[in-house]
Design a protein around this motif. Structure first.
Motif, short mmCIF file in Angstrom:
data_model
loop_
_atom_site.label_atom_id
_atom_site.label_comp_id
_atom_site.label_asym_id
_atom_site.label_seq_id
_atom_site.Cartn_x
_atom_site.Cartn_y
_atom_site.Cartn_z
N PRO A 59 0.76 33.03 7.34
CA PRO A 59 1.73 33.53 8.32
C PRO A 59 1.09 33.72 9.69
O PRO A 59 -0.11 33.94 9.81
CB PRO A 59 2.19 34.86 7.73
N ARG A 60 1.90 33.62 10.73
CA ARG A 60 1.45 33.82 12.10
C ARG A 60 1.78 35.22 12.57
O ARG A 60 2.69 35.86 12.06
CB ARG A 60 2.09 32.80 13.04
N VAL A 61 1.01 35.70 13.53
CA VAL A 61 1.24 37.02 14.11
C VAL A 61 2.15 36.86 15.32
O VAL A 61 1.75 36.26 16.33
CB VAL A 61 -0.08 37.68 14.53
N GLY A 77 3.30 44.99 10.95
CA GLY A 77 3.25 43.76 10.16
C GLY A 77 1.88 43.56 9.52
O GLY A 77 0.86 44.07 9.99
N GLN A 79 0.65 40.36 8.76
CA GLN A 79 0.38 38.92 8.79
C GLN A 79 -1.12 38.61 8.75
O GLN A 79 -1.55 37.65 8.11
CB GLN A 79 1.01 38.29 10.04
N SER A 80 -1.91 39.42 9.44
CA SER A 80 -3.35 39.16 9.44
C SER A 80 -3.95 39.34 8.05
O SER A 80 -4.79 38.54 7.60
CB SER A 80 -4.04 40.10 10.44
N TYR A 157 3.24 33.07 19.16
CA TYR A 157 2.39 33.43 18.02
C TYR A 157 0.92 33.42 18.43
O TYR A 157 0.48 32.56 19.20
CB TYR A 157 2.62 32.48 16.84
#
Length: 220
Positions: A59-61, A77, A79-80, A157
């Protein structure tokens, strides 16, 4: 009349010269180096595939910017963390594949130092290549330039990155564990049991000599 020569100077079938005792060792070292090099090359190629998969599934931030600063669209989130988790999972899969293939190709030789080093160094190399390729294929690392290229308030992103570099060890660890597990499960065990206690074995020189007994009547 001359007697025939029973020791000809040039026999028809001369005895082969004895092999040098160092040759088997040289061949063994060369074989280990070739196995290690093959594992390194194969892991590097597999690392390219891992990088493509990681770039596709990670996934992208999401970010957005205003006139003064750049912000996270979802501060809570994960995502990282998810990107690190996907990298570790893919690395574990690659490690299991390389460990299984290494055991299958070297099971007749019962492994060796070249297999172990090739798996460890190849796993590190493959993971490094996958990391750098995934980052290169992802969004640009220059967040400021990316923010200036989109309208204010629009989502863009951030770059794909590894926040926990320890996940690079997932591939070599899984490869070595797979090799050890397969070796322990499928390598034939010796059939002869270990003698814990028993009478000492006697050599021919230690066997008691047979003594002939004569009765007194025979001596008379």
């Amino acid at each position: 009349m001359t007697a025939p020569d029973i020791h000809p100077e040039h026999p028809e079938h001369p005895e082969p010269a004895p092999r040098s005792p160092g040759l088997p060792r040289v061949y063994a070292v060369r074989t280990e180096l070739l196995i290690g090099a093959a594992l390194l090359a194969g892991s590097a190629l597999l690392g390219l595939l891992m990088g493509l998969i990681w770039h596709w599934v990670a996934p992208r931030v999401p970010l957005y910017a205003d006139s003064s600063d750049i912000y996270l669209l979802n501060p809570e989130g994960e995502q990282s963390i998810a990107a690190d988790m996907y990298f570790a999972i893919i690395g574990l899969g690659c490690g299991l594949v390389t460990g299984g293939l290494a055991y299958w190709r070297s099971r007749a030789r019962e492994g060796g130092l070249g297999v172990t080093l090739g798996l460890a160094l190849g796993g590190l190399l493959g993971g490094y290549i996958a990391w750098k390729l995934g980052v290169a294929l992802g969004p640009s690392g220059n967040i400021v330039a990316t923010a200036k290229s989109v309208p204010l308030g629009h989502t863009f992103y951030g770059p794909l990155a590894l926040t926990a570099k320890a996940v690079l060890l997932a591939w070599p660890a899984a490869a070595l564990l797979a090799l050890v597990a397969l070796t322990g499960m499928f390598t034939p065990k010796p059939t002869t049991g270990v003698v814990l206690w028993g009478p000492p074995s006697q050599t021919p020189s230690e066997t008691p000599s047979q003594t002939s007994w004569h009765s007194p009547d025979q001596e008379r």
